[in-house]
Each structure stands twice: as C-alpha cells, then as structure tokens.
Design a protein around this motif. Structure first.
Motif, PDB file in Angstrom:
ATOM      1  N   LEU A   1       1.049  -1.239   0.421  1.00  0.00           N
ATOM      2  CA  LEU A   1      -0.265   0.180  -0.119  1.00  0.00           C
ATOM      3  C   LEU A   1       0.885   0.975  -0.365  1.00  0.00           C
TER       4      LEU A   1
ATOM      5  N   TYR B   1       2.533   1.877  -3.638  1.00  0.00           N
ATOM      6  CA  TYR B   1       2.237   2.447  -4.432  1.00  0.00           C
ATOM      7  C   TYR B   1       1.568   3.917  -4.569  1.00  0.00           C
TER       8      TYR B   1
ATOM      9  N   GLU C   1      -8.973   4.366  -7.323  1.00  0.00           N
ATOM     10  CA  GLU C   1      -7.280   3.945  -6.911  1.00  0.00           C
ATOM     11  C   GLU C   1      -7.177   2.416  -6.215  1.00  0.00           C
ATOM     12  N   TRP C   2      -8.418   2.052  -5.107  1.00  0.00           N
ATOM     13  CA  TRP C   2      -8.246   0.313  -5.329  1.00  0.00           C
ATOM     14  C   TRP C   2      -8.343   0.008  -5.968  1.00  0.00           C
TER      15      TRP C   2
ATOM     16  N   PHE D   1      -5.439  -0.714  -7.343  1.00  0.00           N
ATOM     17  CA  PHE D   1      -4.016  -1.113  -7.245  1.00  0.00           C
ATOM     18  C   PHE D   1      -4.298  -2.425  -6.803  1.00  0.00           C
ATOM     19  N   SER D   2      -5.139  -3.094  -6.300  1.00  0.00           N
ATOM     20  CA  SER D   2      -5.787  -5.032  -6.217  1.00  0.00           C
ATOM     21  C   SER D   2      -5.842  -5.194  -7.353  1.00  0.00           C
TER      22      SER D   2
ATOM     23  N   VAL E   1      -2.223  -3.572 -10.011  1.00  0.00           N
ATOM     24  CA  VAL E   1      -1.060  -2.712  -9.698  1.00  0.00           C
ATOM     25  C   VAL E   1      -0.521  -4.254  -9.090  1.00  0.00           C
TER      26      VAL E   1
END
Length: 315
Positions: A131, A134, A220-221, A224-225, A228
């Motif tokens: 976290l 990122y 964004e979450w 990211f999940s 990324v």
C-alpha cells in the motif's frame, strides 16, 4: 532539354545505393542489457563454471546431510562415531528422535511460536509495504518525497540501536515478553526496506496503463488490487520470501523480547546448547526442522523469486 513547346527536365533515376534504410529496431544491434544477458548465459554454460557451482553445492549440502543423518541416529551412535558411518550401516537410522521431539512440550510450543511470529509478520510487512509503495509511486500528496526520504534513511539504522528503547516502551504498555511484541518489532524494522523495494518496482509500471484505467472509471483501490498487485507479484513474492527467512531465523530480537512462554524455536534450541552432549537427540531433529521449513517455502515460491530478482535486468 528545351523545345519550342516548353522546357522538359530530364530527371536522373535514383540509384539503389542512394536509398538508405530508416533507423529502427532491426537496424540496431542487440541492446547492452541483452548483450550482458547473452554473455552471462555463455559464462554459466561453460564447464568450468558448472564444476565450480557443483563444488559449492556439495560444500553447502554436506552439513545439511550430516544434520539430517545425525537427527535419524540415536544418541549413543552419535556419541560413538561420526554421522558418515550410517552411510554404510542404514540400520542406525530411525525416526525415534522425531517422535521424542514431538513429545517435548517445550520444543513443540517453540515451533508453534515461531509460526505465530513469522507468518503474521510477513503478511503485515507485505500488505503495508504494498500500500505504501503504491502511494509513494503514483499518488500525489503533500510531503511525499520528504517522507520517502525519511523511510530510505531508516534503512541505515541498525536494529541494535532500537532494542533498549523499544524494550522499555513495550514494558510500559504490556507488550514485553509476548508474541505480539516480537511481531510488532519485526514489522517496524522490516517496513523501510520493504517499502523502498516495492515503491521502486511499482514506479516501473507504464503510466499509460494507470491513466487508461482511471479514464475507464477505475478507483485507486481497484487499480491497486486489479492492476498493480498482479504486475508486482514477482517483487511481492521475493519480499515475502526474504521477510519470512529473516524472521524465522532471527534469534537476537526473540532472545530479548520473548519470555519462556513466547520464545521461538531458535531461542529454545539455543537454551539446549549448554547440554549439547546429552541433548543431541533433541537438538539435531529440532535444528533440521528449523532449517527445512525455510527451504520448503523458498522452493515453493522459487519461480516468483527468480522473476523478481531478474526483473529489469535484461531489457
């Protein structure tokens, strides 16, 4: 030439030699990264290097084989002669020592404490570092670069400096001598390197991919999940392996912060060293058990580990 109806220019046809190929990937030779990779491949394929690597492997595996054979022999056999004699007399080998080890409540409890310390520490370090990595790589917030420099500066702080102050702090809040205290200490000192590693890896992701995901309405979450984390799987797996090995094999932190009820396997085996001659039947299988678990974890994630180490080495 000229005529009465106008002037006609005679053009010289272009010769083949005048046509030059446009520069492109095919006109260039292999890049420096690929040339280094080719030289490394040729070097590793040579007989001399393979012989040296085989010799190193034999030197490394001999103590492991001796420990395994000693853990399968009785205390009397280990006291009378060397472990290599069992190679000619397999009747010396049995699983009695491992049966006695499982009945030893202290060693069994220490092994459980080692698992309770290593697994949560690894999971917390990887989750928090992913976290934070990122955020430092792709999110804009005030003081981002200054905070990251502070994180990088923490890499040079030796663990010995924080032992006494943290021990006093944990004693004041009731965490000293508990598994939770050992886990928190390992998490705190493992995060700077983990954040530094994952931040640099996530920063290599093409910006166009993230911008396209944002234009498609991804939060964004979700980016990211779904984007990324899958791309960063090799680096995350490498970090998890390193962090697990560091915590599993640690004795200094556990020796100070853990009591008799929360000590891991390394501390429990160290306490038996004063009676090594009479406790070889417990020490040998316990040491091999402490050694073989990290090996299993490493070989289970070997493919991801190699991808993480080699990422970016050849373009």
């Amino acid at each position: 030439m000229s005529s009465g109806h106008g002037t006609i220019e005679r053009r010289r046809p272009r010769r083949t030699a005048d046509v030059r190929p446009l520069p492109g990937p095919s006109a260039k030779g292999p890049g420096p990264g690929r040339r280094r990779g080719n030289r490394l491949s040729r070097l590793l394929s040579s007989s001399l290097v393979q012989g040296v690597l085989l010799l190193v492997a034999l030197v490394w595996i001999t103590p492991l084989a001796g420990l395994l054979i000693s853990s399968l022999r009785s205390e009397g056999d280990n006291a009378s002669d060397g472990w290599w004699t069992a190679l000619g007399d397999p009747s010396q080998l049995s699983l009695d020592n491992y049966g006695a080890l499982l009945k030893d409540s202290g060693i069994a409890e220490a092994f459980g404490n080692t698992v309770l310390i290593s697994v949560p520490t690894t999971a917390l370090v990887v989750a928090i570092a992913a976290l934070a990595g990122y955020a430092f790589a792709w999110l804009e917030f005030p003081g981002r670069d200054a905070i990251f420099l502070v994180v990088v500066g923490l890499l040079v702080v030796p663990v010995q400096i924080g032992l006494l102050p943290v021990a006093k702090l944990f004693g004041a809040v009731g965490l000293f001598g508990t598994v939770a205290g050992v886990v928190l200490f390992h998490v705190a000192y493992g995060l700077p390197f983990a954040i530094f590693l994952l931040r640099n890896y996530f920063a290599e992701i093409p910006r166009e991919m993230l911008e396209a995901a944002r234009m498609d309405g991804g939060s964004e979450w979700r980016i990211f999940s779904r984007l990324v984390l899958p791309l960063g799987r090799p680096a995350i797996a490498s970090l998890a392996i390193f962090q697990f090995l560091w915590v599993w094999n640690d004795m200094l932190v556990a020796l100070l912060f853990a009591d008799s009820g929360s000590q891991p396997l390394t501390v429990a085996l160290q306490s038996q060293m004063r009676q090594f001659g009479s406790n070889i039947g417990v020490l040998a299988p316990g040491a091999f058990l402490s050694l073989v678990v990290p090996l299993i974890v490493f070989f289970a994630f070997q493919r991801h580990f190699v991808q993480g180490v080699m990422a970016g080495s050849v373009k």
